[in-house]
Design a protein around this motif. Sequence first.
Motif, PDB file in Angstrom:
ATOM      1  N   PRO A 102      -5.264 -11.310 -11.664  1.00 27.22           N
ATOM      2  CA  PRO A 102      -4.486  -9.946 -12.018  1.00 27.22           C
ATOM      3  C   PRO A 102      -3.388  -9.735 -10.908  1.00 27.22           C
ATOM      4  CG  PRO A 102      -6.481  -9.080 -11.208  1.00 27.22           C
ATOM      5  CD  PRO A 102      -6.648 -10.590 -11.254  1.00 27.22           C
ATOM      6  N   SER A 103      -2.215  -9.779 -11.156  1.00 31.07           N
ATOM      7  CA  SER A 103      -1.331  -9.398 -10.225  1.00 31.07           C
ATOM      8  C   SER A 103      -1.334  -7.746  -9.904  1.00 31.07           C
ATOM      9  CB  SER A 103       0.177  -9.472 -10.914  1.00 31.07           C
ATOM     10  OG  SER A 103       0.550  -8.482 -11.860  1.00 31.07           O
ATOM     11  N   LYS A 104      -0.481  -7.469  -8.737  1.00 30.93           N
ATOM     12  CA  LYS A 104      -0.736  -6.026  -7.979  1.00 30.93           C
ATOM     13  C   LYS A 104      -0.192  -5.308  -9.335  1.00 30.93           C
ATOM     14  CE  LYS A 104      -0.725  -7.051  -3.181  1.00 30.93           C
ATOM     15  NZ  LYS A 104      -1.830  -6.716  -2.997  1.00 30.93           N
TER      16      LYS A 104
ATOM     17  N   GLU B 159       1.933   1.582  -3.348  1.00 33.19           N
ATOM     18  CA  GLU B 159       0.965   2.299  -4.261  1.00 33.19           C
ATOM     19  C   GLU B 159       0.845   3.786  -4.089  1.00 33.19           C
ATOM     20  OE1 GLU B 159      -3.506   1.331  -5.581  1.00 33.19           O
ATOM     21  OE2 GLU B 159      -2.686   0.243  -4.007  1.00 33.19           O
TER      22      GLU B 159
ATOM     23  N   ASP C 222       0.825  -1.254  -0.144  1.00 33.89           N
ATOM     24  CA  ASP C 222      -0.084   0.002   0.066  1.00 33.89           C
ATOM     25  C   ASP C 222       0.643   1.412   0.049  1.00 33.89           C
ATOM     26  OD1 ASP C 222      -2.235  -1.475  -0.027  1.00 33.89           O
ATOM     27  OD2 ASP C 222      -2.491  -1.758   2.196  1.00 33.89           O
TER      28      ASP C 222
ATOM     29  N   LEU D 240      -0.234  -5.548 -12.585  1.00 37.71           N
ATOM     30  CA  LEU D 240      -1.313  -5.297 -13.549  1.00 37.71           C
ATOM     31  C   LEU D 240      -2.354  -4.258 -13.117  1.00 37.71           C
ATOM     32  CD1 LEU D 240      -2.535  -5.663 -16.369  1.00 37.71           C
ATOM     33  CD2 LEU D 240      -3.481  -7.942 -15.508  1.00 37.71           C
ATOM     34  N   LYS D 241      -2.799  -4.553 -11.840  1.00 34.71           N
ATOM     35  CA  LYS D 241      -3.922  -3.550 -11.283  1.00 34.71           C
ATOM     36  C   LYS D 241      -3.541  -2.032 -11.236  1.00 34.71           C
ATOM     37  CE  LYS D 241      -5.845  -7.130  -8.317  1.00 34.71           C
ATOM     38  NZ  LYS D 241      -5.996  -7.603  -6.912  1.00 34.71           N
ATOM     39  N   TRP D 242      -2.175  -2.040 -10.921  1.00 34.28           N
ATOM     40  CA  TRP D 242      -1.454  -0.471 -10.928  1.00 34.28           C
ATOM     41  C   TRP D 242      -1.531   0.025 -12.307  1.00 34.28           C
ATOM     42  CZ3 TRP D 242       3.175  -1.779  -7.142  1.00 34.28           C
ATOM     43  CH2 TRP D 242       2.523  -1.774  -5.851  1.00 34.28           C
ATOM     44  N   ARG D 243      -0.912  -0.683 -13.118  1.00 33.32           N
ATOM     45  CA  ARG D 243      -0.796  -0.328 -14.668  1.00 33.32           C
ATOM     46  C   ARG D 243      -2.377   0.222 -15.082  1.00 33.32           C
ATOM     47  NH1 ARG D 243       2.440  -3.738 -18.275  1.00 33.32           N
ATOM     48  NH2 ARG D 243       2.758  -1.850 -19.698  1.00 33.32           N
ATOM     49  N   LEU D 244      -3.334  -0.843 -14.780  1.00 31.60           N
ATOM     50  CA  LEU D 244      -4.870  -0.475 -15.337  1.00 31.60           C
ATOM     51  C   LEU D 244      -5.294   0.847 -14.331  1.00 31.60           C
ATOM     52  CD1 LEU D 244      -6.203  -4.222 -15.186  1.00 31.60           C
ATOM     53  CD2 LEU D 244      -6.099  -2.506 -17.274  1.00 31.60           C
ATOM     54  N   LYS D 245      -4.960   1.164 -13.177  1.00 37.23           N
ATOM     55  CA  LYS D 245      -5.416   2.062 -12.473  1.00 37.23           C
ATOM     56  C   LYS D 245      -4.714   3.575 -12.710  1.00 37.23           C
ATOM     57  CE  LYS D 245      -6.483   3.120  -7.465  1.00 37.23           C
ATOM     58  NZ  LYS D 245      -6.407   2.519  -6.291  1.00 37.23           N
ATOM     59  N   TYR D 246      -3.363   3.368 -13.042  1.00 34.80           N
ATOM     60  CA  TYR D 246      -2.480   4.660 -13.001  1.00 34.80           C
ATOM     61  C   TYR D 246      -1.962   4.647 -14.465  1.00 34.80           C
ATOM     62  CZ  TYR D 246      -3.075   4.441  -8.030  1.00 34.80           C
ATOM     63  OH  TYR D 246      -3.503   4.258  -6.643  1.00 34.80           O
TER      64      TYR D 246
END
Length: 516
Positions: A476-478, A444, A441, A480-486
Amino acid sequence: MSAELYVDVAPKELTIALLEDRKLAELRKEQSNVQFAVGDIYLGKVKKIMPGLNAAFVDVGYEKDAFLHYLDLGPQFRTLQKYVSQLKTKKGAAALHKLKPDEDINKNGTISEVLNPGQEVLVQVAKEPISTKGPRLTSEISIAGRNLILIPFSDRVSVSQKIQRPEERNRLKRLLLSIKPKNYGVIVRTVAEDKRVAELDKELRTLVKRWEESALKLKETKAPGLVVGEIGRTTAFLRDLFNPTFHSIYVNNQDVFREIRDYIELIAPGREKIVKFHNGNVPIFDQYGIEKQIKASFGKTVSFRSGAYLIIEHTEALHVIDVNSGNRSKSASNQESNALDVNLAAAEEIARQLRLRDMGGIIVVDFIDMQDNEHRQKVFEKMKEAMASDRTKHNILPLSKFGLMQITRQRVRPEMLIETEEKCPSCLGTGTIGPSVLFDDKIEQSVRLAVQQQNLKKLTLWVHPYLYAYLKRGFPSKVLKWRLKYGFGLKVLPSDSMAFLEFKITDHKNQKAGLK
């Protein structure tokens, strides 16, 4: 033996690593704005005359005055001063080969006979500033090349002692005496063995031209001031080191890549293809496992074979190395044989450590005690053999009755010291950390701040390889989640140089993001 060179060019620092048979042998770190390096030529101003030391302190622009001893002035010091004086006048000076030499200075004379406070003097850095001392200077100016070293204001030709064949030594000496201009001396380097006259003549002309161009700068130089700097650090390293065992040179900067490729093409035509450009996302030292070798090779304790290790301590006066057998297997027939085996292996590692750390001055090695004189002699011979490839001047004494070996090694630049013990990036030395389950966290949040505060469209997150594996696991890996989000401008890469719970964020120019 095969050799590889890796050049890491950073905005503020240049790092050169030499690997021999895939093992780290030498490491050089240079600041990009380094000054007062060995080989730099300055126009200095005499500040103090010290009759008791038979030396002078000279201002060359360093924070502390540099040291110039009478014996380092050179026999032709008066001729050098006359030449500099003529160049500083409006009329200029005649070419050096037309200059009539003055009488040599008395080798048993005093500094007061030839120098006065306030006098300008042309000097060259012989030893870089170390600890609290300023640079050590010489007025015997030399211009180094690949095969030859040019000595203005001299007429002697010397041949490297490492060229042992008498007929080859005589050939080189006769050859250089016939082609060198008057008032120029030459030292023939070891690599010049069996070289053709055309190649040596071309290099000699290049060195003479370089000296003449440097000398002309004296007209515009005000003391204290730099007249000419040593060539590029990497090029100078290659000039002294390059040989047929080199099979690859990796560089991560386009300008340095072109500089090295052009130099290799000059000194070894046809071999410029061994120079390769590294443009991957992973840092060059991480990509080729050099960072890991650096961490393993520096520090107080160094392991080398089957549990045996060295303890290396540094003081202002000397370096002390203690050899320990550790938890090594006791398979040897007796203690004497076991000690000999460990000491022979230690000799190889000590020779490598001296080159790697560039340790100079007095080194005392405490080997494991051996009773047999023949075994002591074997360790002495092994150390001489292991240090035969060391280009730095050194002297080795046989083991004393206490099992101590004394080594002296010339020191011309500060010792390479790399701290392998790091302050914990999580607790910052306090001994307590926040909940590790919240660490992702924290990462992130830093990524979000980089995107929102600094508006970074392309950023790279560097983490320890273990943490990288954790962030990439699952679907989905963390990551990938960050890339989708940011945004898909985010890249996550592993780095061996990072501590376990450490991370950093860099922009598209590889500059660290300054988060608020």
